[in-house]
Design a protein around this motif. Structure first.
Motif, PDB file in Angstrom:
ATOM      1  N   LYS A   1       0.846  -1.214   0.000  1.00  0.00           N
ATOM      2  CA  LYS A   1       0.000   0.000   0.000  1.00  0.00           C
ATOM      3  C   LYS A   1       0.871   1.251   0.000  1.00  0.00           C
ATOM      4  N   TRP A   2       1.917   1.218   0.829  1.00  0.00           N
ATOM      5  CA  TRP A   2       2.820   2.369   0.907  1.00  0.00           C
ATOM      6  C   TRP A   2       3.549   2.579  -0.422  1.00  0.00           C
ATOM      7  N   ALA A   3       3.982   1.492  -1.064  1.00  0.00           N
ATOM      8  CA  ALA A   3       4.788   1.591  -2.285  1.00  0.00           C
ATOM      9  C   ALA A   3       3.946   1.886  -3.525  1.00  0.00           C
ATOM     10  N   TYR A   4       2.785   1.234  -3.624  1.00  0.00           N
ATOM     11  CA  TYR A   4       2.004   1.310  -4.864  1.00  0.00           C
ATOM     12  C   TYR A   4       0.677   2.051  -4.724  1.00  0.00           C
ATOM     13  N   GLY A   5       0.327   2.423  -3.502  1.00  0.00           N
ATOM     14  CA  GLY A   5      -0.944   3.119  -3.309  1.00  0.00           C
ATOM     15  C   GLY A   5      -2.155   2.236  -3.484  1.00  0.00           C
TER      16      GLY A   5
ATOM     17  N   ASP B   1      16.319   0.400  -2.493  1.00  0.00           N
ATOM     18  CA  ASP B   1      16.124   1.601  -1.682  1.00  0.00           C
ATOM     19  C   ASP B   1      14.890   1.466  -0.778  1.00  0.00           C
ATOM     20  N   ILE B   2      13.822   0.881  -1.328  1.00  0.00           N
ATOM     21  CA  ILE B   2      12.614   0.661  -0.532  1.00  0.00           C
ATOM     22  C   ILE B   2      12.871  -0.406   0.533  1.00  0.00           C
ATOM     23  N   LEU B   3      13.596  -1.452   0.143  1.00  0.00           N
ATOM     24  CA  LEU B   3      13.945  -2.492   1.107  1.00  0.00           C
ATOM     25  C   LEU B   3      14.710  -1.887   2.284  1.00  0.00           C
TER      26      LEU B   3
END
Length: 609
Positions: A92-96, A195-197
């Motif tokens: 949800k945070w990454a892709y909305g 970077d997200i990891l």
């Protein structure tokens, strides 16, 4: 409650990987809760840096409640959640993603129903088949298997691949993700976006996993990535209770943990606070036959108690009467009904007992819904034939069984709401071989008319050829015909006490009505004897436990052939045994539906000196 030496060692572990082997009744939840408290109060770790993961919302909620109760607080910054919940939060945070992007179970069912309907398949129970397809799709995703090489078991490999590919195409086109995609997409995200990891690694420097033996490959792959580089990964589980291979779980992952984290501390919670010494020792005797496991020496805190009792019975009916009399004795001795459990391998194994409990008005509760055998397509076919024996000539009934067995009759020959055999003869008047089939069908119905329901079903199977139809149906579906024959055997066996079709029909209607009432009350009803599958009993405990139908082909399940499958079946039996606190009784039948049976190899292991 004070901690024992092993529990305290686990609680006081702060940095680095740690594997805690927690046997049944060893206080693992207390250990996890106390460790969170220790980390915050003694080690000064920020609560928001701690992530606690388990497998169900209920378990996560229970764990959080226990911690808050311990802390005498109403909220906490510690994150408690399930694998799916945590991974979906990251997506949800990454892709909305929003709620409308989630494919509900009902939407998934309807989508697969459309796709399956386009295949050239003869399916008796569509709902059952689609549930099996859903499970197969989950196994592909959870094991990160390639669909091109995946060997499906639910239907022909090529048919399953077509269904899977079409399902994935439609799902993606609708911009939806299903339950299993949450895991797969999170893994893909972390692989493609270091970077997200890194952000999420910094967010949760301390990770704790409960019921680690239930983890599947994709869940494990993600959690390893998330724990790097500090590897403050604290996992708690019992390889002897790994019983969810059908969801992708396997005890080998626990073994692999020590290879992936060679410096991991290993701690055994070796005291069982739940069961009597006799129950603990007998359960260990059985599970000790498994080769793929961590060796453990478990001690029982409680007194020896009563011996584990193994009871041989003639058949299901005698088994039911034995269970009823034993339950009555327990209730008279003051044991609460809710503290008595009957455990079985599959829901099919308890139908006979549930029917008997209803007849004697003994209240019981079930977590799982089990199939009304008379609403299975076999049960419906038999009832249709017997309606026709009694004179019914409804078109729909003719259509339902006209080619069960194959008579090569067509729908076009049955146009009227009521069908007469003479009309069928007129339609096929130029085909002598078809006239013979029609004459035989009508003759069969006349022959069955004076019979008892039991005899009529036997005639239908052997003389009319319904057993042959079941063999052909199973071959077409690439399924084991034995499951179908178990169902028809059970229906025939339960027809024995009834002298007339009317009596038998009245029993079926009464049973069906009672079952529907029981189903409606299932969620609210928390009173009565507990009827549970061995899988459903995991995590629970009872003063008295009955394990029924401990026969070869039932437990271990007849499909279990490979060494790892037999070992999982043995773990399941171990789970069933270790639910008992004071009394454990195991039954096996000598005859089931007219077929000779032998006791389970697990019973033999238990009785071996």
């Amino acid at each position: 409650m004070s901690l024992n030496k092993a529990q305290y060692e686990a609680v006081a572990h702060k940095d680095g990987p740690c594997l805690v082997l927690a046997g049944p009744g060893s206080g693992k939840t207390l250990t996890i809760v106390k460790r969170i408290e220790y980390m915050i109060e003694k080690c000064k770790v920020r609560p928001e840096d701690i992530l606690v993961i388990t497998f169900t919302k209920y378990a996560a909620k229970e764990m959080k409640s226990r911690f808050l109760y311990q802390q005498k607080k109403t909220s906490t910054p510690v994150t408690f959640g399930t694998f799916h919940g945590i991974y979906y939060g990251i997506l949800k945070w990454a892709y909305g993603f929003k709620a409308e992007n989630l494919l509900s179970e009902e939407e998934k069912y309807q989508l697969l129903k459309q796709i399956v309907g386009q295949q050239d398949l003869e399916i008796g129970d569509v709902k059952d088949f689609i549930q099996e397809i859903c499970g197969e799709i989950g196994r592909v995703k959870n094991n990160q298997a390639a669909i091109e090489t995946y060997e499906a078991t639910v239907c022909e490999v090529s048919v399953f691949r077509d269904i899977f590919v079409e399902y994935e195409m439609r799902r993606k086109k609708a911009r939806k993700i299903d339950f299993d995609d949450m895991l797969v997409l999170c893994h893909q995200l972390f692989v493609s976006r270091p970077d997200i990891l890194k952000k999420w690694q910094e967010r949760f420097p301390y990770i704790m996993v409960d019921e680690f033996q239930d983890i599947n490959q994709v869940q494990y792959n993600v959690i390893k990535m998330l724990a790097r580089p500090q590897n403050n990964l604290f996992v708690v589980g019992d390889d002897d209770q790994s019983i969810y291979a059908f969801r992708g779980a396997k005890p080998e992952i626990m073994m692999q943990f020590k290879q992936d984290f060679p410096d991991a501390k290993e701690i055994l919670l070796n005291i069982n606070y739940r069961s009597s010494k006799n129950i603990v020792n007998n359960a260990l005797r059985v599970i000790g036959h498994n080769k793929t496991r961590f060796p453990k020496e478990i001690q029982a805190q409680n007194e020896p108690g009563a011996n584990v009792h193994v009871q041989e019975v003639k058949d299901r009916m005698e088994e039911n009467q034995y269970i009823l009399s034993e339950i009555d004795q327990l209730l008279q001795n003051g044991v609460e009904a809710e503290q008595i459990a009957v455990l079985y391998r599959t829901n099919d194994d308890v139908r006979s007992l549930a029917e008997t409990l209803m007849e004697y008005n003994i209240p019981f509760q079930m977590r799982d819904r089990f199939m009304n055998i008379y609403e299975h397509f076999i049960g419906e076919n038999i009832r249709t034939y017997l309606h026709m024996v009694q004179g019914s000539r409804k078109r729909q009934e003719f259509l339902d069984v006209m080619n069960r067995p194959k008579r090569y009759l067509s729908r076009e020959s049955m146009e009227k709401p009521e069908i007469a055999f003479e009309d069928l003869r007129r339609f096929y008047c130029d085909k002598d071989w078809m006239l013979d089939r029609i004459d035989q069908w009508e003759l069969d119905l006349r022959v069955m008319k004076p019979m008892t329901p039991y005899a009529a079903i036997n005639y239908l199977r052997k003389r009319v050829g319904y057993d042959s139809f079941l063999q052909e149906y199973a071959a077409f579906r690439h399924m084991n015909a034995e499951k179908l024959f178990e169902i028809i055997n059970e229906i025939q066996e339960h027809a024995k006490p009834y002298a007339t079709f009317e009596e038998w029909t009245a029993h079926i209607e009464e049973y069906t009505k009672a079952l529907r009432i029981k189903e409606r009350a299932r969620e609210e009803n928390r009173e009565g004897i507990r009827l549970l599958t061995m899988h459903g009993a995991k995590g629970l405990e009872f003063k008295a436990v009955f394990v029924i139908e401990a026969n070869e082909g039932i437990t271990p399940y007849k499909k279990a052939e490979l060494k790892e499958e037999i070992e999982e079946e043995r773990r399941l039996f171990y789970v069933a045994m270790t639910r008992a606190k004071r009394s454990l009784k195991i039954t096996y039948v000598k005859n089931k539906n007219g077929k000779d049976m032998v006791p389970s190899r697990f019973v033999n292991e238990l009785l071996a000196v």
